[in-house]
Motif scaffolding. Structure first.
Motif, PDB file in Angstrom:
ATOM      1  N   MET A  83       0.754  -1.293  -0.035  1.00 32.43           N
ATOM      2  CA  MET A  83       0.088  -0.052  -0.088  1.00 32.43           C
ATOM      3  C   MET A  83       0.687   1.259   0.027  1.00 32.43           C
ATOM      4  O   MET A  83       0.327   2.318  -0.667  1.00 32.43           O
ATOM      5  N   LEU A  84       2.080   1.285   0.684  1.00 39.26           N
ATOM      6  CA  LEU A  84       2.916   2.581   0.663  1.00 39.26           C
ATOM      7  C   LEU A  84       3.538   2.858  -0.685  1.00 39.26           C
ATOM      8  O   LEU A  84       3.266   3.938  -1.201  1.00 39.26           O
ATOM      9  N   ASP A  85       3.471   1.528  -1.554  1.00 39.02           N
ATOM     10  CA  ASP A  85       4.171   1.755  -2.900  1.00 39.02           C
ATOM     11  C   ASP A  85       2.777   2.396  -3.929  1.00 39.02           C
ATOM     12  O   ASP A  85       3.064   3.370  -4.746  1.00 39.02           O
ATOM     13  N   ARG A  86       1.741   1.962  -3.630  1.00 39.15           N
ATOM     14  CA  ARG A  86       0.549   2.220  -4.388  1.00 39.15           C
ATOM     15  C   ARG A  86       0.146   3.932  -3.826  1.00 39.15           C
ATOM     16  O   ARG A  86      -0.123   4.643  -4.731  1.00 39.15           O
ATOM     17  N   ILE A  87       0.325   4.178  -2.570  1.00 40.77           N
ATOM     18  CA  ILE A  87       0.257   5.650  -2.262  1.00 40.77           C
ATOM     19  C   ILE A  87       0.940   6.520  -2.970  1.00 40.77           C
ATOM     20  O   ILE A  87       0.738   7.814  -3.442  1.00 40.77           O
ATOM     21  N   LYS A  88       2.602   6.059  -3.202  1.00 40.42           N
ATOM     22  CA  LYS A  88       3.314   7.009  -3.632  1.00 40.42           C
ATOM     23  C   LYS A  88       3.100   7.139  -5.182  1.00 40.42           C
ATOM     24  O   LYS A  88       3.103   8.179  -5.950  1.00 40.42           O
ATOM     25  N   ARG A  89       2.442   6.058  -5.905  1.00 40.41           N
ATOM     26  CA  ARG A  89       2.214   6.213  -7.217  1.00 40.41           C
ATOM     27  C   ARG A  89       0.698   7.021  -7.665  1.00 40.41           C
ATOM     28  O   ARG A  89       0.600   7.003  -8.574  1.00 40.41           O
ATOM     29  N   LEU A  90       0.006   6.911  -6.756  1.00 41.14           N
ATOM     30  CA  LEU A  90      -1.231   7.438  -6.863  1.00 41.14           C
ATOM     31  C   LEU A  90      -1.530   8.892  -7.241  1.00 41.14           C
ATOM     32  O   LEU A  90      -0.987   9.799  -6.620  1.00 41.14           O
TER      33      LEU A  90
END
Length: 469
Positions: free
Chosen positions: A378-385
């Motif tokens: 989820m941290l990676d997804r938040i970074k790319r969102l």
């Protein structure tokens, strides 16, 4: 001639007799005055009698008539009746005076029997009675039980923290450069935990992209407390792992999202400031493919669908019983402030990801590793969102309205405090005026106060200036 000689002789005899009578009366007067003035004359008389007796021999004393003896006896008895000499033996003689007490008998009756006092011999019991120390025994048992529970519970919590780090340290080292700290307050053998309390351990991890750091807090049951152990039998609570990830300042677009259990979601929506302001609506998890036991609170539907993809939904569906809440926010400021406190400026906010996971077994087993992997994903997804322009503008408008609401609230609070100060000042002035004895000054103050009240009640009218044609 013979007649004159006889007359003069008779007159001389009469004068001599008159002088003799005067002398006798004067001598008796002196004796009476001496006896009246001298209170101890009687004792001097007795002393003189003793001296006279000392001058006679024994045979001469025996020849003294009995009349004198009776007279002396009468005199001595009268003296003894008048004079009482007290000594130490007669100090408490007044207790036997019949006039001091009512019903006092001078002599006890002949037939009265004296009471007999008997002293019974009581044997000395050397054996202690243990039933008299039941309260002390109960207290000693409680102290011993508390000490035993403290030692066993502290060792149990330390073992759980150690097992958790042994199971999940490789995963943490793969994602972070620095895992744990070193210092004097560590758990023995440099295990990386910092002991905050007997049931609370913390560990800081840093050195990863998409975040500035992660704080792990292992909040265990208070097994070292006997009272908490007894309460846990009635209402059991699991061991909890709290995760706080500090996101970068410009790493993600603004949005607020929370996935939690139903009861926990209700409590968070009332307590957390950002959730109550930006996410007033709670939706069931069925609409997002999650179990029905979970609730979703989201500010932006676009961010919710982007973050809760198939992988995250699968992990939450499989381990929903161990997830208490997952909270992502760019305006996190903690719980709501008390209404009584006046807020003059908006609170400081930060971008965080918060998660609370319940552990099962000795330090968490197979359920903790998949959930940790989900959080890193989820941290990676938040970074790319990246949100669309329309969704981003709506989020910015909400934050602008929230800031304006904070400003209006601060302005209202300042006005209220200023009104209170003015009212207090006016009250003090009124008390000062009434304390003075000048009625003219009081009348002027009352007129001034009436004018002020009338001016407040009259509505304000705007003046419009119209230019002449």
């Amino acid at each position: 001639m013979i007649f004159f000689v006889f007359f003069f002789r008779k007159m001389r005899l009469v004068v001599l007799l008159a002088l003799l009578l005067c002398s006798v009366t004067i001598s008796h007067g002196f004796e009476d005055t001496n006896l009246e003035d001298d209170d101890f004359a009687e004792f001097e008389q007795f002393e003189s009698n003793d001296d006279n007796d000392a001058g006679f021999s024994k045979e001469e004393i025996d020849d003294i008539p009995k009349v004198n003896a009776k007279k002396d006896e009468f005199d001595t008895n009268s003296v003894e009746d008048d004079i009482v000499v007290e000594d130490e033996d007669n100090e408490f003689e007044h207790f036997q005076d019949p006039e001091e007490f009512e019903g006092f008998q001078e002599s006890p009756p002949r037939n009265a029997e004296q009471p007999k006092i008997t002293i019974s011999k009581v044997p000395i019991v050397m054996r202690p009675r243990w039933d008299a120390y039941w309260l002390e025994g109960v207290l000693c048992c409680l102290l011993a039980a508390y000490a035993l529970v403290y030692a066993v519970g502290r060792a149990k919590n330390t073992t759980i923290a150690t097992n958790f780090l042994k199971l999940h340290r490789p995963l943490l080292e793969d994602n972070f450069t620095l895992v744990g700290e070193s210092g004097s307050d560590m758990v023995p053998e440099d295990r990386g935990w910092r002991r905050e309390a007997e049931h609370c351990f913390t560990m800081w991890c840093s050195g990863r992209q998409c975040c500035e750091g992660m704080l792990l807090t292992l909040k265990l049951i208070k097994r070292q407390d006997l009272v908490n152990v007894l309460l846990g039998v009635v209402r059991p609570n699991p061991d909890t792992l709290l995760i706080r990830v500090e996101l970068g300042k410009d790493d993600n677009d603004p949005f607020v999202l929370c996935v939690a259990q139903k009861k926990v979601a209700t409590r968070l929506s009332k307590e957390m400031q950002d959730l109550s302001m930006f996410c007033p609506e709670r939706r069931p998890g069925d609409k997002h493919g999650l179990p029905s036991s979970l609730s979703v609170m989201s500010e932006c539907a676009e961010a919710t669908s982007a973050l809760l993809d198939a992988r995250v939904v699968a992990a939450l569906t499989q381990y929903a019983a161990h997830v208490q809440y997952i909270h992502v926010s760019d305006r996190y400021c903690g719980p709501k402030q008390m209404e009584e406190t006046s807020v003059t400026k908006p609170p400081e906010t930060e971008r965080v990801l918060l998660a609370s996971l319940s552990l099962n077994g000795e330090g968490g087993g197979d359920e903790v590793r998949p959930l940790l992997l989900m959080i890193f994903y989820m941290l990676d997804r938040i970074k790319r969102l990246r949100l669309s322009k329309e969704a981003l503008s709506k989020c910015e408008k909400r934050r602008q309205k929230a800031a304006e609401a904070w400003v209006r609230g601060a302005h209202a609070a300042r006005q209220e405090s200023a009104a209170l100060r003015r009212e207090e000042k006016r009250k003090q002035e009124k008390e000062r005026i009434l304390a003075e004895d000048d009625p003219e000054k009081q009348r002027r103050w009352e007129l001034k106060e009436q004018k002020r009240q009338q001016k407040r009640k009259t509505p304000k009218l705007k003046q419009l200036k119209v230019k002449a044609l």
